[in-house]
Motif scaffolding. Sequence first.
Motif, PDB file in Angstrom:
ATOM      1  N   THR A 123     -10.512  10.281  11.863  1.00 13.73           N
ATOM      2  CA  THR A 123     -10.845   8.854  11.997  1.00 13.73           C
ATOM      3  C   THR A 123      -9.606   8.007  12.301  1.00 13.73           C
ATOM      4  N   GLN A 124      -8.435   8.395  11.749  1.00 11.10           N
ATOM      5  CA  GLN A 124      -7.247   7.578  12.030  1.00 11.10           C
ATOM      6  C   GLN A 124      -6.910   7.624  13.527  1.00 11.10           C
ATOM      7  N   PHE A 125      -7.080   8.800  14.134  1.00 11.99           N
ATOM      8  CA  PHE A 125      -6.842   8.911  15.576  1.00 11.99           C
ATOM      9  C   PHE A 125      -7.804   7.991  16.327  1.00 11.99           C
ATOM     10  N   THR A 127      -2.409  14.851  18.385  1.00 11.39           N
ATOM     11  CA  THR A 127      -1.990  16.057  17.644  1.00 11.39           C
ATOM     12  C   THR A 127      -1.204  15.736  16.365  1.00 11.39           C
ATOM     13  N   TYR A 128      -1.006  14.464  16.095  1.00 16.85           N
ATOM     14  CA  TYR A 128      -0.270  14.008  14.902  1.00 16.85           C
ATOM     15  C   TYR A 128      -0.663  14.755  13.620  1.00 16.85           C
ATOM     16  N   PRO A 129      -1.972  14.934  13.334  1.00 14.51           N
ATOM     17  CA  PRO A 129      -2.314  15.596  12.064  1.00 14.51           C
ATOM     18  C   PRO A 129      -1.834  17.048  11.997  1.00 14.51           C
ATOM     19  N   ARG A 178     -10.548  -3.573   5.209  1.00 13.87           N
ATOM     20  CA  ARG A 178      -9.748  -2.556   5.894  1.00 13.87           C
ATOM     21  C   ARG A 178      -8.431  -2.373   5.145  1.00 13.87           C
ATOM     22  N   LYS A 179      -7.837  -1.162   5.284  1.00 15.27           N
ATOM     23  CA  LYS A 179      -6.642  -0.911   4.485  1.00 15.27           C
ATOM     24  C   LYS A 179      -5.441  -1.714   4.997  1.00 15.27           C
ATOM     25  N   MET A 180      -4.551  -2.042   4.088  1.00  8.70           N
ATOM     26  CA  MET A 180      -3.296  -2.679   4.490  1.00  8.70           C
ATOM     27  C   MET A 180      -2.526  -1.664   5.326  1.00  8.70           C
ATOM     28  N   SER A 181      -1.979  -2.105   6.476  1.00  4.51           N
ATOM     29  CA  SER A 181      -1.356  -1.149   7.395  1.00  4.51           C
ATOM     30  C   SER A 181      -0.103  -1.739   8.024  1.00  4.51           C
ATOM     31  N   LYS A 182       0.902  -0.880   8.245  1.00  4.14           N
ATOM     32  CA  LYS A 182       2.134  -1.349   8.888  1.00  4.14           C
ATOM     33  C   LYS A 182       1.855  -1.839  10.297  1.00  4.14           C
ATOM     34  N   SER A 183       1.048  -1.038  11.037  1.00  2.52           N
ATOM     35  CA  SER A 183       0.934  -1.319  12.462  1.00  2.52           C
ATOM     36  C   SER A 183      -0.263  -2.198  12.817  1.00  2.52           C
ATOM     37  N   VAL A 184      -1.209  -2.385  11.907  1.00  6.49           N
ATOM     38  CA  VAL A 184      -2.424  -3.114  12.274  1.00  6.49           C
ATOM     39  C   VAL A 184      -2.555  -4.469  11.588  1.00  6.49           C
ATOM     40  N   SER A 185      -2.134  -4.549  10.327  1.00  4.95           N
ATOM     41  CA  SER A 185      -2.387  -5.784   9.582  1.00  4.95           C
ATOM     42  C   SER A 185      -1.637  -6.973  10.184  1.00  4.95           C
ATOM     43  N   GLY A 192       0.843  -1.208   0.000  1.00  5.70           N
ATOM     44  CA  GLY A 192       0.000   0.000   0.000  1.00  5.70           C
ATOM     45  C   GLY A 192       0.872   1.249   0.000  1.00  5.70           C
ATOM     46  N   ASN A 193       1.888   1.276   0.852  1.00  6.80           N
ATOM     47  CA  ASN A 193       2.807   2.426   0.887  1.00  6.80           C
ATOM     48  C   ASN A 193       3.468   2.601  -0.482  1.00  6.80           C
ATOM     49  N   TYR A 194       3.842   1.463  -1.069  1.00  3.85           N
ATOM     50  CA  TYR A 194       4.572   1.541  -2.331  1.00  3.85           C
ATOM     51  C   TYR A 194       3.664   2.044  -3.463  1.00  3.85           C
ATOM     52  N   GLU A 235      -9.394   5.343  15.339  1.00  7.81           N
ATOM     53  CA  GLU A 235      -9.095   3.911  15.139  1.00  7.81           C
ATOM     54  C   GLU A 235      -7.860   3.493  15.931  1.00  7.81           C
ATOM     55  N   LYS A 236      -6.797   4.308  15.845  1.00 13.06           N
ATOM     56  CA  LYS A 236      -5.561   3.907  16.528  1.00 13.06           C
ATOM     57  C   LYS A 236      -5.733   3.996  18.048  1.00 13.06           C
ATOM     58  N   ALA A 237      -6.448   5.023  18.527  1.00 16.75           N
ATOM     59  CA  ALA A 237      -6.652   5.184  19.971  1.00 16.75           C
ATOM     60  C   ALA A 237      -7.466   4.013  20.524  1.00 16.75           C
ATOM     61  N   VAL A 294      -5.032   4.330  -9.645  1.00 22.10           N
ATOM     62  CA  VAL A 294      -5.371   2.974  -9.156  1.00 22.10           C
ATOM     63  C   VAL A 294      -4.535   2.684  -7.921  1.00 22.10           C
ATOM     64  N   ALA A 295      -5.058   1.794  -7.082  1.00 18.17           N
ATOM     65  CA  ALA A 295      -4.367   1.354  -5.861  1.00 18.17           C
ATOM     66  C   ALA A 295      -4.099   2.502  -4.894  1.00 18.17           C
ATOM     67  N   ALA A 296      -5.032   3.459  -4.840  1.00 23.00           N
ATOM     68  CA  ALA A 296      -4.901   4.541  -3.863  1.00 23.00           C
ATOM     69  C   ALA A 296      -5.185   4.015  -2.461  1.00 23.00           C
ATOM     70  N   ARG A 297      -5.887   2.892  -2.379  1.00 17.71           N
ATOM     71  CA  ARG A 297      -6.149   2.265  -1.080  1.00 17.71           C
ATOM     72  C   ARG A 297      -6.010   0.755  -1.249  1.00 17.71           C
ATOM     73  N   VAL A 298      -4.819   0.250  -0.985  1.00 14.72           N
ATOM     74  CA  VAL A 298      -4.600  -1.192  -1.073  1.00 14.72           C
ATOM     75  C   VAL A 298      -5.140  -1.796   0.217  1.00 14.72           C
ATOM     76  N   VAL A 324      -0.417  11.431  -1.859  1.00 16.65           N
ATOM     77  CA  VAL A 324      -0.661  10.511  -0.728  1.00 16.65           C
ATOM     78  C   VAL A 324      -1.698   9.476  -1.124  1.00 16.65           C
ATOM     79  N   GLY A 325      -1.795   8.416  -0.320  1.00 14.59           N
ATOM     80  CA  GLY A 325      -2.851   7.426  -0.512  1.00 14.59           C
ATOM     81  C   GLY A 325      -4.168   7.991   0.021  1.00 14.59           C
ATOM     82  N   ASP A 326      -5.228   7.273  -0.327  1.00 14.30           N
ATOM     83  CA  ASP A 326      -6.578   7.719  -0.012  1.00 14.30           C
ATOM     84  C   ASP A 326      -6.826   7.894   1.492  1.00 14.30           C
TER      85      ASP A 326
HETATM   86  N1  AQP Z   1      -3.160   0.639   2.294  1.00 17.05           N
HETATM   87  C1  AQP Z   1      -2.688   1.699   1.653  1.00 17.05           C
HETATM   88  N2  AQP Z   1      -2.967   1.902   0.345  1.00 17.05           N
HETATM   89  C2  AQP Z   1      -2.473   2.969  -0.333  1.00 17.05           C
HETATM   90  N3  AQP Z   1      -1.672   3.904   0.238  1.00 17.05           N
HETATM   91  C3  AQP Z   1      -1.363   3.729   1.540  1.00 17.05           C
HETATM   92  N4  AQP Z   1      -0.605   4.439   2.400  1.00 17.05           N
HETATM   93  C4  AQP Z   1      -0.601   3.852   3.614  1.00 17.05           C
HETATM   94  N5  AQP Z   1      -1.368   2.753   3.592  1.00 17.05           N
HETATM   95  C5  AQP Z   1      -1.849   2.647   2.321  1.00 17.05           C
HETATM   96  C6  AQP Z   1       0.123   5.643   2.017  1.00 17.05           C
HETATM   97  O1  AQP Z   1       1.489   5.462   2.376  1.00 17.05           O
HETATM   98  C7  AQP Z   1       2.034   6.735   2.705  1.00 17.05           C
HETATM   99  C8  AQP Z   1       2.844   6.656   3.959  1.00 17.05           C
HETATM  100  O2  AQP Z   1       2.014   6.280   5.015  1.00 17.05           O
HETATM  101  P1  AQP Z   1       2.465   6.489   6.520  1.00 17.05           P
HETATM  102  O3  AQP Z   1       3.760   5.872   6.754  1.00 17.05           O
HETATM  103  O4  AQP Z   1       2.370   7.923   6.861  1.00 17.05           O
HETATM  104  O5  AQP Z   1       1.432   5.710   7.352  1.00 17.05           O
HETATM  105  P2  AQP Z   1      -0.107   5.532   7.331  1.00 17.05           P
HETATM  106  O6  AQP Z   1      -0.783   6.264   6.233  1.00 17.05           O
HETATM  107  O7  AQP Z   1      -0.616   5.796   8.699  1.00 17.05           O
HETATM  108  O8  AQP Z   1      -0.277   4.009   6.997  1.00 17.05           O
HETATM  109  P3  AQP Z   1       0.516   2.735   7.357  1.00 17.05           P
HETATM  110  O9  AQP Z   1       1.631   2.505   6.391  1.00 17.05           O
HETATM  111  O10 AQP Z   1      -0.433   1.637   7.433  1.00 17.05           O
HETATM  112  O11 AQP Z   1       1.224   2.985   8.723  1.00 17.05           O
HETATM  113  P4  AQP Z   1       0.719   2.864  10.208  1.00 17.05           P
HETATM  114  O12 AQP Z   1       0.084   1.533  10.349  1.00 17.05           O
HETATM  115  O13 AQP Z   1       1.979   3.021  10.999  1.00 17.05           O
HETATM  116  O14 AQP Z   1      -0.264   3.976  10.415  1.00 17.05           O
HETATM  117  C9  AQP Z   1       0.873   7.720   2.804  1.00 17.05           C
HETATM  118  O15 AQP Z   1       0.847   8.519   1.636  1.00 17.05           O
HETATM  119  C10 AQP Z   1      -0.327   6.831   2.845  1.00 17.05           C
HETATM  120  O16 AQP Z   1      -1.454   7.443   2.254  1.00 17.05           O
END
Ligand code: AQP
Length: 322
Positions: free
Chosen positions: A104-106, A122-124, A189-196, A16-18, A108-110, A177-181, A141-143
Motif C-alpha cells: 500500500t505504501q508503494f 522494489t523498496y520493500p 492519515r499518518k503523519m509523514s515526512k514527505s506528505v504532511s 511519529g518517527n520519534y 500511495e506514494k506512486a 501507544v502512538a504506534a501510528r501518530v 517499527v511503527g504500525d
Molecule cells: N506517523 C507515524 N507514527 C508512528 N510511527 C511512524 N513511523 C513513520 N511514520 C510514523 C515510523 O518511523 C520509522 C522510520 O520511518 P521511515 O523513515 O522509514 O519512513 P516512513 O515509515 O515511510 O514514514 P515517514 O517518516 O512519513 O517518511 P516518508 O514520508 O519519507 O515515507 C519507521 O519505523 C516507521 O514505522
Amino acid sequence: MRVLSGIQPSGAVHLGNYLGALRQWAQQQSNNSYYCVVDLHALTLPISPADLQRHTLELSATLFAVGLDPNVATVFVQSQVPHHTRLSWILECVASYGELSRMTQFKEKADRQDGFSAGLFTYPVLMAADILLYDAQRVPVGDDQRQHLELARNLAERFNNRYGETFVVPEGFFPPVAARVMDLQEPTRKMSKSVSSPLGAMGIFDSEADIRKKIMKAMTDTDGEVRFDWDAKPGLANLLEIFSAFSGETPDTVASRYERYGDLKKDLADLVVAHLAPITQRRDDLLADKGELNRLLSIGAARAEVIAEATYRRAASAVGVN
Ligand code: AQP
C-alpha cells in the motif's frame, strides 16, 4: 536478542518517527542492537544530493541525541555497508511482482508522483535485505511498516524453503501507544515526512513557537466533549495518544482530567516542548563536531559489516553466486 531497524533521511524527523520508532530504539538498546540511517531508501523519491547528505548527517546525530549510545548499540549509515544492495538483488529474484504490487505504501506514494522510479517499487525488498542481513529477531517499527515487515518474513521463509536454512525469520515489535501518530491537520492519515503539510507534521526540532502553534491549531471537532474515541473524534484521539505517550498515563485518564480542548492542548504543548528541548540541544552539540560524528559512524559501519558479510556469504553461496 538481535534487533535491527532503520529510518530514512528523507526530511525532518517528526513526532511519529520519534514515538513510533526512535524512542523505543533508545529505550531497548543493547550491544546486540543495530540501527541504520537508510540513505539508499531516501533515493526512491526525488531529493538533491546536498539535501540527502545533510539529512543523513543530521539524522545520524539525531539517533545519538535521542539516547542511542555508540558504546552500546551499533549506529551506521546503510550505504557504507555494500552488502545491503547485493543481498537486495538476490531477494528481488525471490520476490514476486504481484506481491510488490500489493504494497500500500508503494501505491500511495506512486499515486502522488507524475512518474515514479523502479526503486520505489522494489523498496520493500531492500528493506527486507536490511533486516535479514543482520539475522534480526526483532524489528521495532511503527504500525505503517506492518506490511513491509510481513514481506521480509515471507521472503526469508521462501528463500529458506528454496535454498535451505539461511535467514532468521524476524518478528515486528510495535509500540503499545502512538504506534501510528496521525497528521495534525488530517487525522485520518499518518503523519509523514514527505506528505504532511507544514502544520500537519510536527518536527521534533521545530521551534517552541511552532510546536505550540501546531498543537493549538491541530484539527479536532466541534462537539466539545473530551473523550478518547478514534472513530468519532480522530483529531482529539491523536492528541490524547501523543499526550499519553509522553506522560505515561492512558489516553482515557488524560481525557478524564479535561473539560476543554484548549486546556488539553496547552498542557500537551508544555509537555512536548519540555521533552524535546534537551534532545535538540544534544543534536546541535553533536553537529558542532562533524569529525567526531563521522568517526562514530565509521566505527558503526565496520561493526555492522562484519555481520553483513557473513550473512551475505551464506545467501550468495546458497544461490550459487559470489
Ligand atoms: N506517523 C507515524 N507514527 C508512528 N510511527 C511512524 N513511523 C513513520 N511514520 C510514523 C515510523 O518511523 C520509522 C522510520 O520511518 P521511515 O523513515 O522509514 O519512513 P516512513 O515509515 O515511510 O514514514 P515517514 O517518516 O512519513 O517518511 P516518508 O514520508 O519519507 O515515507 C519507521 O519505523 C516507521 O514505522
